[in-house]
Design a protein around this motif. Structure first.
Motif, PDB file in Angstrom:
ATOM      1  N   VAL A 126       0.834  -1.205   0.000  1.00  0.00           N
ATOM      2  CA  VAL A 126       0.000   0.000   0.000  1.00  0.00           C
ATOM      3  C   VAL A 126       0.863   1.248   0.000  1.00  0.00           C
ATOM      4  CG1 VAL A 126      -1.634   1.347   1.339  1.00  0.00           C
ATOM      5  CG2 VAL A 126      -1.987  -1.100   1.052  1.00  0.00           C
ATOM      6  N   VAL A 127       1.893   1.233   0.848  1.00  0.00           N
ATOM      7  CA  VAL A 127       2.778   2.397   0.937  1.00  0.00           C
ATOM      8  C   VAL A 127       3.468   2.642  -0.391  1.00  0.00           C
ATOM      9  CG1 VAL A 127       4.805   3.330   2.054  1.00  0.00           C
ATOM     10  CG2 VAL A 127       3.128   2.109   3.399  1.00  0.00           C
ATOM     11  N   LEU A 128       3.941   1.558  -1.042  1.00  0.00           N
ATOM     12  CA  LEU A 128       4.645   1.721  -2.304  1.00  0.00           C
ATOM     13  C   LEU A 128       3.713   2.252  -3.374  1.00  0.00           C
ATOM     14  CD1 LEU A 128       6.798  -1.537  -2.263  1.00  0.00           C
ATOM     15  CD2 LEU A 128       7.530   0.802  -1.802  1.00  0.00           C
ATOM     16  N   VAL A 129       2.489   1.764  -3.381  1.00  0.00           N
ATOM     17  CA  VAL A 129       1.531   2.252  -4.370  1.00  0.00           C
ATOM     18  C   VAL A 129       1.228   3.719  -4.130  1.00  0.00           C
ATOM     19  CG1 VAL A 129      -0.855   2.039  -5.148  1.00  0.00           C
ATOM     20  CG2 VAL A 129       0.516  -0.004  -4.798  1.00  0.00           C
ATOM     21  N   MET A 130       1.239   4.128  -2.883  1.00  0.00           N
ATOM     22  CA  MET A 130       0.966   5.534  -2.561  1.00  0.00           C
ATOM     23  C   MET A 130       2.143   6.425  -2.916  1.00  0.00           C
ATOM     24  SD  MET A 130      -0.828   5.006   1.123  1.00  0.00           S
ATOM     25  CE  MET A 130      -0.885   6.749   1.482  1.00  0.00           C
ATOM     26  N   THR A 131       3.225   5.822  -3.507  1.00  0.00           N
ATOM     27  CA  THR A 131       4.449   6.531  -3.881  1.00  0.00           C
ATOM     28  C   THR A 131       5.085   7.192  -2.704  1.00  0.00           C
ATOM     29  OG1 THR A 131       3.353   8.574  -4.508  1.00  0.00           O
ATOM     30  CG2 THR A 131       3.685   6.903  -6.233  1.00  0.00           C
ATOM     31  N   LEU A 132       4.677   6.567  -2.523  1.00  0.00           N
ATOM     32  CA  LEU A 132       5.498   7.140  -1.533  1.00  0.00           C
ATOM     33  C   LEU A 132       6.392   8.143  -2.206  1.00  0.00           C
ATOM     34  CD1 LEU A 132       5.024   3.765  -0.497  1.00  0.00           C
ATOM     35  CD2 LEU A 132       4.952   5.527   1.150  1.00  0.00           C
TER      36      LEU A 132
ATOM     37  N   ALA B 187       1.942  21.662   1.920  1.00  0.00           N
ATOM     38  CA  ALA B 187       0.638  22.289   2.168  1.00  0.00           C
ATOM     39  C   ALA B 187      -0.508  21.550   1.492  1.00  0.00           C
ATOM     40  CB  ALA B 187       0.666  23.747   1.718  1.00  0.00           C
ATOM     41  N   TRP B 188      -0.310  21.132   0.255  1.00  0.00           N
ATOM     42  CA  TRP B 188      -1.371  20.468  -0.509  1.00  0.00           C
ATOM     43  C   TRP B 188      -1.023  19.014  -0.807  1.00  0.00           C
ATOM     44  CZ3 TRP B 188      -5.937  22.874  -1.369  1.00  0.00           C
ATOM     45  CH2 TRP B 188      -5.972  24.265  -1.152  1.00  0.00           C
ATOM     46  N   ASP B 189       0.020  18.504  -0.206  1.00  0.00           N
ATOM     47  CA  ASP B 189       0.495  17.147  -0.493  1.00  0.00           C
ATOM     48  C   ASP B 189      -0.041  16.184   0.553  1.00  0.00           C
ATOM     49  OD1 ASP B 189       1.747  14.958  -1.479  1.00  0.00           O
ATOM     50  OD2 ASP B 189       3.803  15.635  -1.068  1.00  0.00           O
ATOM     51  N   GLY B 190      -1.287  15.771   0.381  1.00  0.00           N
ATOM     52  CA  GLY B 190      -1.910  14.886   1.347  1.00  0.00           C
ATOM     53  C   GLY B 190      -3.414  14.861   1.164  1.00  0.00           C
ATOM     54  N   PRO B 191      -4.123  14.226   2.066  1.00  0.00           N
ATOM     55  CA  PRO B 191      -5.577  14.053   1.914  1.00  0.00           C
ATOM     56  C   PRO B 191      -6.410  15.228   2.387  1.00  0.00           C
ATOM     57  CG  PRO B 191      -4.829  12.919   3.868  1.00  0.00           C
ATOM     58  CD  PRO B 191      -3.597  13.477   3.218  1.00  0.00           C
ATOM     59  N   TYR B 192      -5.766  16.288   2.896  1.00  0.00           N
ATOM     60  CA  TYR B 192      -6.515  17.392   3.490  1.00  0.00           C
ATOM     61  C   TYR B 192      -6.505  18.630   2.589  1.00  0.00           C
ATOM     62  CZ  TYR B 192      -6.109  14.541   7.696  1.00  0.00           C
ATOM     63  OH  TYR B 192      -6.175  13.501   8.596  1.00  0.00           O
ATOM     64  N   ASP B 193      -7.486  19.476   2.780  1.00  0.00           N
ATOM     65  CA  ASP B 193      -7.593  20.743   2.060  1.00  0.00           C
ATOM     66  C   ASP B 193      -6.532  21.694   2.595  1.00  0.00           C
ATOM     67  OD1 ASP B 193      -8.249  23.144   0.897  1.00  0.00           O
ATOM     68  OD2 ASP B 193     -10.360  23.103   1.492  1.00  0.00           O
TER      69      ASP B 193
ATOM     70  N   ARG C  46      -3.158  22.326   6.201  1.00  0.00           N
ATOM     71  CA  ARG C  46      -1.744  22.246   5.820  1.00  0.00           C
ATOM     72  C   ARG C  46      -0.935  21.486   6.872  1.00  0.00           C
ATOM     73  NH1 ARG C  46      -3.129  27.554   4.403  1.00  0.00           N
ATOM     74  NH2 ARG C  46      -2.079  28.505   6.213  1.00  0.00           N
ATOM     75  N   LEU C  47      -1.220  21.756   8.132  1.00  0.00           N
ATOM     76  CA  LEU C  47      -0.497  21.075   9.208  1.00  0.00           C
ATOM     77  C   LEU C  47      -0.823  19.585   9.241  1.00  0.00           C
ATOM     78  CD1 LEU C  47      -0.872  23.769  11.992  1.00  0.00           C
ATOM     79  CD2 LEU C  47       1.267  23.068  10.883  1.00  0.00           C
ATOM     80  N   ARG C  48      -2.070  19.241   8.986  1.00  0.00           N
ATOM     81  CA  ARG C  48      -2.422  17.825   8.923  1.00  0.00           C
ATOM     82  C   ARG C  48      -1.670  17.135   7.795  1.00  0.00           C
ATOM     83  NH1 ARG C  48      -9.021  17.915   9.650  1.00  0.00           N
ATOM     84  NH2 ARG C  48      -9.068  17.738  11.924  1.00  0.00           N
ATOM     85  N   ASN C  49      -1.549  17.809   6.643  1.00  0.00           N
ATOM     86  CA  ASN C  49      -0.795  17.220   5.537  1.00  0.00           C
ATOM     87  C   ASN C  49       0.674  17.034   5.898  1.00  0.00           C
ATOM     88  OD1 ASN C  49      -2.900  16.837   3.717  1.00  0.00           O
ATOM     89  ND2 ASN C  49      -2.706  18.887   2.837  1.00  0.00           N
TER      90      ASN C  49
END
Length: 320
Positions: free
Chosen positions: A9-15, A165-171, A178-181
């Motif tokens: 899963v991690v590899l597919v997410m590209t990590l 800031a935008w690299d993740g599942p959050y707005d 941004r902090l959650r990302n």
């Protein structure tokens, strides 16, 4: 095996002595440098107020973590009574390794009585790997010990905040998003480190405490967003989670934020007896069950399982 699936899963997410390494009221004050950005040094970062505490997602993360822990249950035969172990990280690496602010100290490895070892993934703050992680994993493997993983969470500097800031599942349109990302990406970075080092663990303990030279902000809600993002990063990759801290240190960093996940409780330079005492309800950190107590003696971080935990060690450790 679920662990192999999680890796895919991690590899597919590209990590903190490892746990408690960052100092504070009760854990002892306790470091290859990554290309990823590091936090600003020696400054307290201010965050806009009014961001609020992390929302209902925290309860969903706790449910996910419980489901993942249940999947690992029953994989290790039960033991009678408390089991003694240890934790290690960058302070146990050969002297002089690591980032300038947290160079390794060459502290002693666990005592022969230790049956499990929780290995730290970070060299202090996020995005800085434990410089001898692979060697420490090999040490545990050679002795066929039980193993688990922990990682320090930390607040980002402006460069890191902008990068993720935008690299993740959050707005990323809000500071909290941004902090959650950032927290989410800290988790993915640490999972990469685990995979590279060959460390297997059914869960990752999230270490929440002050991080000298890489200070948290003055806004507990903003700090909690980082922790919540990290929690999601681990659980989405197939790892259960728990938190390492003390009630005082947790409140200092994230206020009244609650995940309700299992707890690893620090007792500082005390004793095994006091570490077991921390398993009691009086030492609850964020509403989760007590799993481990930690104490410091003779330049080592010692740990002991809380009552009932030895009956199902597979929820908490991988057997090498």
């Amino acid at each position: 095996m679920r662990r192999a699936l999680a890796t895919a899963v991690v590899l597919v997410m590209t990590l903190v002595g490892a746990c408690g390494e960052e100092g504070g009221e009760e854990p002892r004050a306790d470091t290859t440098t990554s290309d990823a950005p590091k936090g600003d040094k020696g400054k307290k970062r201010d965050s806009p107020s009014g961001q609020g505490e992390p929302g209902d997602e925290a309860s969903n993360l706790a449910d996910m973590a419980e489901d993942l822990a249940n999947e690992a249950a029953g994989t290790i035969p039960p033991r009678d009574g408390p089991v003694q172990g240890a934790d290690i990280s960058w302070p146990q690496c050969p002297e002089g390794m690591g980032i300038p602010e947290k160079q390794s100290l060459g502290l002693p490895m666990p005592v022969p009585e230790a049956e499990f070892v929780v290995i730290g993934l970070t060299n202090g703050p996020g995005f800085t790997p434990n410089p001898c992680l692979a060697d420490q994993v090999a040490w545990v493997q050679e002795r066929e010990l039980l193993a688990a993983a922990y990682a320090v969470s930390s607040y980002p500097d402006e460069e890191t905040l902008e990068l993720y800031a935008w690299d993740g599942p959050y707005d990323g349109g809000s500071l909290k998003g941004r902090l959650r990302n950032v927290g989410y990406q800290q988790a993915r970075f640490n999972i990469d480190s685990m995979i590279d080092a060959g460390l297997q663990s059914p869960l990752v303990w999230i270490d929440v405490e002050p991080v000298p030279y890489f200070e948290w902000s003055d806004d507990p809600g903003a700090n909690a967003a980082v922790v919540e993002g990290a929690a999601r990063g681990y659980t989405e990759a197939g790892y259960a989670i728990g938190v390492y801290s003390t009630p005082y240190l947790w409140e200092t960093v994230v206020g009244d934020f609650r995940l309700g996940v299992p707890e690893w409780r620090a007792a500082g330079e005390t004793s095994r007896e006091e570490a077991l005492n921390r398993c009691g309800d009086d030492w609850s950190i964020q509403g989760g069950p007590a799993v481990l107590g930690q104490w410091v003696a003779d330049n080592r971080d010692h740990n002991v399982t809380c009552p009932g935990i030895s009956e199902d060690l597979g929820r908490w450790f991988h057997q090498y």
